[in-house]
Design an enzyme around this catalytic site. Structure first.
Site, PDB file in Angstrom:
ATOM      1  N   ASN A 123      -0.013  69.943  -2.063  1.00 45.63           N
ATOM      2  CA  ASN A 123       0.832  69.862  -3.253  1.00 45.63           C
ATOM      3  C   ASN A 123       1.154  68.430  -3.664  1.00 45.63           C
ATOM      4  OD1 ASN A 123       2.189  70.383  -0.641  1.00 45.63           O
ATOM      5  ND2 ASN A 123       4.040  69.840  -1.772  1.00 45.63           N
ATOM      6  N   CYS A 145       9.828  68.731  -2.702  1.00 44.79           N
ATOM      7  CA  CYS A 145      10.788  69.514  -1.931  1.00 44.79           C
ATOM      8  C   CYS A 145      11.636  68.630  -1.034  1.00 44.79           C
ATOM      9  CB  CYS A 145      10.062  70.545  -1.104  1.00 44.79           C
ATOM     10  SG  CYS A 145       8.771  71.356  -2.031  1.00 44.79           S
TER      11      CYS A 145
END
Ligand code: PMP
Length: 384
Positions: free
Chosen positions: A151, A324
């Protein structure tokens, strides 16, 4: 100011077609465990959604799909549920050095409880070192977890080759496909995958749903005992709206994947070719084996948080390092694993494209990046 949103890996809008499809279940739905018709209607809707997930990843049948609350939850059930259920087979687990924290932390947790946990290094493009994988695998390695694509740097891993090596020496391969699903084709049978994680929001579905594929016959146990929903692996009354939404999102994404990924790939390539013209600017991740919607960079002498805030002043949202974990000021473990020094890893920018992006935005984005970088470099104490 018009917003140009380039952070789809952090959060995607819900596709309005998905919302319209699932809306009736948000307002009113029975409990699928109830035997009266209203409850059974909800059960039918869940099973319909399960079939759509089966189609997205070419799973064997509907029984292989478990709905969860998120990718994090799917990763936890896959890793801890398989490790504990197969404890007699061995107490070793492996992940790549660049896997998501929701894979690495459950493995660290197993380590605290007596398992041996090792990470497989990657090369400077983020590709797994297959010879190290072979070396670290033993007959006691019950779970090996490698993400389909990363990601933060967009690199796509050679999952089929990895699967052959894992099954030669170890036991089960778990793949976190959160970033890859819906962008590139995934076939769990052809790829030889035992467990696979999906996230609803990464398919333009509602937040609060994930799915876990469990290969037929694989032994796995619950990590959260309760009422026994979802084959006993994810107890708790089902959230029908998000489950139905996730299925419809998977169906639409699969149908549109070829066209949409090709469209985004052209925008991605234009962004990359323009942005790396800026002095001392480098692409992170693999130049070719990368997700079609993913462009990531590092800039010498400047710092990601400042890039993010400066870009926001232009109405452009980007990410820096892991979306995140950007609450922490630690450099990203992914960028360190591809060999960057701490100060290099701090200057990163990640752009993930989606439905709302188009070629007409490129010029404005490139101009904003150029101005941001030169403004920040003027202030940088790192430039002599
Ligand atoms: N795996 C990957 C590859 C991710 O990028 C993310 C975050 N989007 C997750 C797992 C965790 O997803 P969530 O926070 O929705 O549980």
């Amino acid at each position: 100011m018009d917003r140009i949103y380039l952070d789809h890996a952090s959060a995607m809008p819900i596709d309005t077609r998905v919302f319209e499809f699932a809306k009736p279940y948000l307002i009113d739905s029975g409990n699928p465990s109830s035997l009266y018709e209203f409850g059974q209607d909800a059960k039918v809707a869940i099973e319909d959604s399960r079939r759509k997930i089966v189609d997205l990843i070419n799973a064997e049948n509907e029984k292989t799909i478990i709905f969860t609350g998120s990718a994090t939850e799917s990763n936890n059930i896959a890793i801890r549920g398989t490790a504990y259920r197969n404890i007699k087979e061995g107490k070793e687990v492996l992940s790549s050095a660049i896997d998501h924290i929701s894979v690495i932390n459950p493995m660290k947790d197993l380590q605290k409880n007596g398992w041996i946990f090792n990470t497989i290094p990657v090369d400077s493009n983020g590709i797994i070192d297959l010879s190290q994988l072979e070396k670290l695998l033993t007959k006691n390695t019950v779970v090996t977890s490698i993400m389909y694509a990363n990601n933060e740097i967009g690199t796509i891993e050679p999952i089929k080759e990895i699967s052959e090596i894992v099954h030669d020496k170890g036991k089960y391969l778990h793949v976190d496909a959160t970033a890859a699903a819906g962008r590139i084709p995934i076939d769990v049978q052809k790829d030889g995958i035992d467990l696979l994680t999906l996230s609803s929001n990464d398919l333009y579905g509602p937040r609060g749903a994930g799915a876990l594929y469990v290969k037929p016959g694989l032994k796995i146990q619950s990590i959260m005992p309760g009422g026994g929903q979802e084959r006993g692996l994810r107890s708790g009354t089902e959230n029908i709206f998000v489950i139905v939404g996730m299925g419809e999102a998977a169906r639409i994404t699969k149908n549109e994947m070829d066209t949409e990924s090709n469209r985004l790939l052209k925008i991605r390539d234009k962004l990359i070719s323009e942005i790396i013209k800026i002095d001392e600017t480098y692409l992170t991740g693999h130049p070719k084996k990368r997700l079609p919607h993913h462009a990531s960079f590092r800039f010498s002498y400047i710092e990601g948080e400042s890039i993010l805030l400066n870009m926001d002043m232009y109405g452009i949202q980007i990410a820096t390092g892991s979306a995140c974990s950007s609450k922490t000021l630690e450099p990203s473990h992914v960028l360190l694993a591809i060999g960057l020094k701490h100060e290099e890893a701090h200057g990163s920018m990640v752009m993930t494209l989606g439905h709302s992006n188009n070629m007409n935005q490129v010029q404005k984005i490139v101009k904003a990046v150029g101005e941001t970088v030169s403004r920040l470099r003027k202030l940088s104490p790192l430039i002599k």
